[in-house]
Design a protein around this motif. Structure first.
Motif, PDB file in Angstrom:
ATOM      1  N   LEU A 105      -3.929  51.826 -42.738  1.00  0.00           N
ATOM      2  CA  LEU A 105      -3.420  50.813 -43.668  1.00  0.00           C
ATOM      3  C   LEU A 105      -1.949  50.501 -43.372  1.00  0.00           C
ATOM      4  O   LEU A 105      -1.518  49.351 -43.474  1.00  0.00           O
ATOM      5  N   LYS A 106      -1.215  51.515 -43.015  1.00  0.00           N
ATOM      6  CA  LYS A 106       0.195  51.290 -42.690  1.00  0.00           C
ATOM      7  C   LYS A 106       0.339  50.414 -41.444  1.00  0.00           C
ATOM      8  O   LYS A 106       1.244  49.572 -41.368  1.00  0.00           O
TER       9      LYS A 106
ATOM     10  N   ILE B 126       3.218  36.967 -46.892  1.00  0.00           N
ATOM     11  CA  ILE B 126       3.883  37.934 -47.777  1.00  0.00           C
ATOM     12  C   ILE B 126       2.916  38.421 -48.853  1.00  0.00           C
ATOM     13  O   ILE B 126       2.882  39.606 -49.205  1.00  0.00           O
ATOM     14  N   ALA B 127       2.092  37.527 -49.380  1.00  0.00           N
ATOM     15  CA  ALA B 127       1.109  37.908 -50.405  1.00  0.00           C
ATOM     16  C   ALA B 127       0.102  38.908 -49.845  1.00  0.00           C
ATOM     17  O   ALA B 127      -0.266  39.894 -50.502  1.00  0.00           O
ATOM     18  N   TRP B 128      -0.370  38.633 -48.605  1.00  0.00           N
ATOM     19  CA  TRP B 128      -1.327  39.558 -47.977  1.00  0.00           C
ATOM     20  C   TRP B 128      -0.691  40.940 -47.743  1.00  0.00           C
ATOM     21  O   TRP B 128      -1.312  41.968 -47.951  1.00  0.00           O
ATOM     22  N   LYS B 129       0.553  40.910 -47.333  1.00  0.00           N
ATOM     23  CA  LYS B 129       1.255  42.184 -47.092  1.00  0.00           C
ATOM     24  C   LYS B 129       1.432  42.956 -48.400  1.00  0.00           C
ATOM     25  O   LYS B 129       1.208  44.173 -48.455  1.00  0.00           O
ATOM     26  N   ASN B 130       1.824  42.229 -49.478  1.00  0.00           N
ATOM     27  CA  ASN B 130       2.003  42.892 -50.777  1.00  0.00           C
ATOM     28  C   ASN B 130       0.696  43.514 -51.265  1.00  0.00           C
ATOM     29  O   ASN B 130       0.688  44.614 -51.838  1.00  0.00           O
ATOM     30  N   MET B 131      -0.416  42.811 -51.023  1.00  0.00           N
ATOM     31  CA  MET B 131      -1.719  43.339 -51.427  1.00  0.00           C
ATOM     32  C   MET B 131      -2.038  44.615 -50.644  1.00  0.00           C
ATOM     33  O   MET B 131      -2.527  45.608 -51.215  1.00  0.00           O
ATOM     34  N   THR B 132      -1.751  44.579 -49.338  1.00  0.00           N
ATOM     35  CA  THR B 132      -1.984  45.771 -48.513  1.00  0.00           C
ATOM     36  C   THR B 132      -1.120  46.941 -48.988  1.00  0.00           C
ATOM     37  O   THR B 132      -1.577  48.091 -49.050  1.00  0.00           O
ATOM     38  N   GLU B 133       0.127  46.653 -49.330  1.00  0.00           N
ATOM     39  CA  GLU B 133       1.037  47.698 -49.802  1.00  0.00           C
ATOM     40  C   GLU B 133       0.532  48.314 -51.106  1.00  0.00           C
ATOM     41  O   GLU B 133       0.613  49.530 -51.306  1.00  0.00           O
TER      42      GLU B 133
END
Length: 659
Positions: free
Chosen positions: A193-194, A484-491
């Motif tokens: 995931l990281k 950015i939204a996709w990254k925030n969801m992954t985080e």
């Protein structure tokens, strides 16, 4: 899991097919194998591992498993097989695990032609052979390969694991937990995931390539630097931990052994005490002899001198002051001859006057018998005085001689074992130097680690700044906002997953601790307890010798608890109720477990062994075996003797003993 029997054929020195029956009796749960060194004890213990996993870790040389005796009889084109077949029960099912390797002689060389694993399963009287994935996974599902090293134990492995427990070295246990409880799997998922999150960071956004390139390069370099710094820190952490383990181990060794230097100091101290005592004894003898020589003659004459004094005393009763001045013996002779005293009185013999004159005659000059007698009496008194106290002196000298002799004897008795120890004592100076070096290296590593921590902190600050700038640039477009939204969801997913994994790990560790405690109590009773901290360091509330029975019990308790947690996980995953794995679920196969133990420790471990597992299989040399037989009387179900035979003792046969 119970092992019922093994058939071994042409495996190393076991020529032909030989069958071994193992005890499955709950009361007589020990199967004993006795044999001299080289008789083939380790070979049978390795036959288990080879049959189950296709490996023989104890045999470091990659040589053929085919018996040398069989190989010598082969000709070109001949084929012979090595086979080990194990019949066992597990979860109310009977399994027959068989591994066969075929060897062919070609041009005078023996090569393995094939190796085949075969497993059959009998359920309710119906036998079927497994294949495909079921065949591959069967043994590992019953006894995971990662755990086999803990159930098939050599004496060296037991000592190593017990020492790890003693010095607080939890690495192997922590690895076992992470692997067998699937914690490594979850941690790998987090790592994945990281990596996805990082991919979003370098996503191309139309129209911003040139503007982002500089920041991306800067971030990439700093992340690489940060990763290197973290790896360096982790390596330093590992080095520091290794140094700490080595320091603890060496401190423990220094406490447990008596160095040659310490023993030599004790010897020198006692030899100095011995020297002083011997000098004191010689002084007592010398002074006593001198005193005896001086006093003995007078002491021996004291009786005669006393009797003489009694005679002389009568001669000296007339005191000198009673005699008229200037009275001379000639005058007394004249008076007696004349017969008339100067006072006019007549002097007759036997009269009082005559007797008085006679008494004076004895003390007046020139030939005074009284004076001579008194002088002799004074000399006799002096001699008597010089001889007095001889008896007391002799008694006192004897008491001192006895005391010093006892001290000398005691010191000699204490010196003898110390000198024997000195011959075999370990020189701790090398250990002390190594310990000092470890401390210095640890301090050096800690200094480098502190520098790494400071470097990591600065890089993190710089990265956060660069990432903020990049985020501001990316968010200036619609496409960038989506990234950015996709990254925030992954985080968020990553954060939730990490939290869940930590929760599961804490829960499993707590459950593991409970299970291990219970298993340990089943062996040692309520009076003893075992504790496991968050780093899997193991401790007990007793000072029992951890390298013997207790060490083995601690190891097995840990594994029993671990297997219990694994089974609980599987039951929950299948939606079934959790059920407790009995402690006696897996056999314990021990190869030369007593090789480094003395007679007393062998007795100690034998007293606890039958309690450790439902089935105990021991390979032991003859001398230790006799002790084991005596100590485990009533617990041995089957016993075998391994005997060498054939030319050059290259073959071994298994003979059953009467129990």
């Amino acid at each position: 899991m119970l092992i019922k029997k093994m058939a071994i054929e042409n495996f190393r020195q076991y020529v032909g097919k030989q069958e071994i029956i193992f005890s499955t009796d709950k009361e007589k749960n020990v199967t004993l194998f006795l044999g001299d060194n080289g008789a083939g004890k380790t070979v049978i213990s390795q036959a288990f591992i080879w049959c189950f996993y296709g490996e023989t870790p104890a045999f470091t040389k990659k040589e053929s498993l085919l018996s040398k005796s069989v190989e010598k009889e082969m000709r070109d084109g001949f084929e012979r097989a090595v086979n080990v077949t194990i019949t066992m029960t597990h979860s109310k099912r009977e399994y027959e695990v068989s591994r066969t390797s075929r060897y062919v002689m070609k041009n005078g060389m023996v090569d393995m032609a094939s190796s085949v694993l075969s497993i059959s399963e009998t359920v309710n009287g119906e036998k079927k052979f497994l294949n495909g994935r079921a065949l591959e996974n069967c043994v590992n599902e019953i006894l995971p390969k990662e755990l086999s090293q803990y159930f098939f134990l050599s004496g060296e492995k037991i000592d190593s694991m017990s020492n790890d427990i003693k010095v607080g070295k939890p690495k192997d246990f922590a690895n076992a937990v992470n692997t067998l409880l699937d914690l490594d799997y979850y941690k790998n998922a987090i790592k994945h995931l990281k990596s996805i999150s990082k991919e979003y960071d370098v996503s191309n956004v139309a129209g911003l390539e040139e503007e982002l390139q500089g920041l991306n390069n800067e971030i990439a370099l700093k992340e690489k630097d940060l990763e290197c710094s973290r790896v360096k820190k982790d390596n330093l952490d590992k080095s520091i931990a290794d140094f700490e383990e080595q320091i603890i181990e060496k401190q423990s060794r220094l406490k447990s052994i008596q160095s040659a230097k310490d023993i030599q100091l004790q010897i020198e101290k006692k030899e100095e005490q011995l020297k002083r005592s011997e000098e004191r004894l010689n002084s007592i003898y010398e002074f006593g002899i001198k005193s005896f020589v001086q006093k003995a003659p007078y002491a021996f004459l004291s009786k005669s001198a006393g009797e003489m004094n009694a005679v002389l005393d009568d001669l000296t009763r007339l005191k000198s002051e009673d005699i008229p001045e200037r009275l001379h013996a000639d005058l007394l002779d004249w008076i007696e001859k004349r017969g008339i005293c100067i006072c006019g009185n007549k002097i007759q013999r036997q009269s009082e006057t005559f007797k008085a004159l006679e008494r004076w005659r004895r003390v007046v000059p020139p030939e005074s018998i009284g004076i001579l007698a008194r002088q002799m009496s004074e000399k006799a008194d002096d001699k008597i005085a010089r001889g007095q106290g001889l008896k007391d002196d002799l008694q006192n000298d004897k008491s001192q001689i006895d005391s010093q002799s006892e001290i000398i004897e005691t010191l000699n008795e204490e010196l003898e074992p110390l000198k024997e120890k000195l011959d075999s004592a370990e020189d701790t100076s090398a250990i002390q130097r190594s310990l000092n070096n470890d401390r210095a290296e640890k301090e050096k590593a800690q200094g480098l680690r502190d520098e790494c921590v400071a470097r990591i902190g600065q890089l993190q600050v710089d990265l956060e700044r660069a990432k903020r700038e990049r985020k501001e640039i990316i968010s200036s477009t619609e496409e960038g906002k989506k990234v950015i939204a996709w990254k925030n969801m992954t985080e968020r997913l990553l954060e939730m997953f990490e939290r869940k994994v930590k929760s599961d790990e804490d829960e499993k560790r707590t459950l593991l601790t409970q299970k291990v405690k219970q298993a340990f109590k089943n062996i040692y009773g309520e009076s003893f307890s075992i504790e496991i901290d968050e780093n899997y360091r193991i401790s007990t509330n007793t000072d029992l010798e951890k390298s013997t029975g207790q060490g083995m019990a601690v190891i097995f308790s840990f594994l029993a608890g671990l297997l219990d947690v694994i089974k609980s996980d599987k039951k929950k995953a299948q939606g079934e109720e959790d059920s407790h794995i009995e402690l006696e679920s897996y056999p314990l196969v021990l190869d030369a477990p007593f090789s480094a133990l003395d007679k007393q420790r062998i007795k100690s471990i034998c007293s606890v062994l039958p309690k450790v597992s439902e089935q105990i299989i021991i390979f032991i040399k003859d001398t230790d075996g006799n002790i084991a037989k005596e100590e485990m009387k009533g617990k041995i179900g089957n016993s075998y003797v391994l005997k060498k035979r054939g030319k050059d003792d290259m073959e071994t046969i298994v003979e059953e003993e009467n129990v």
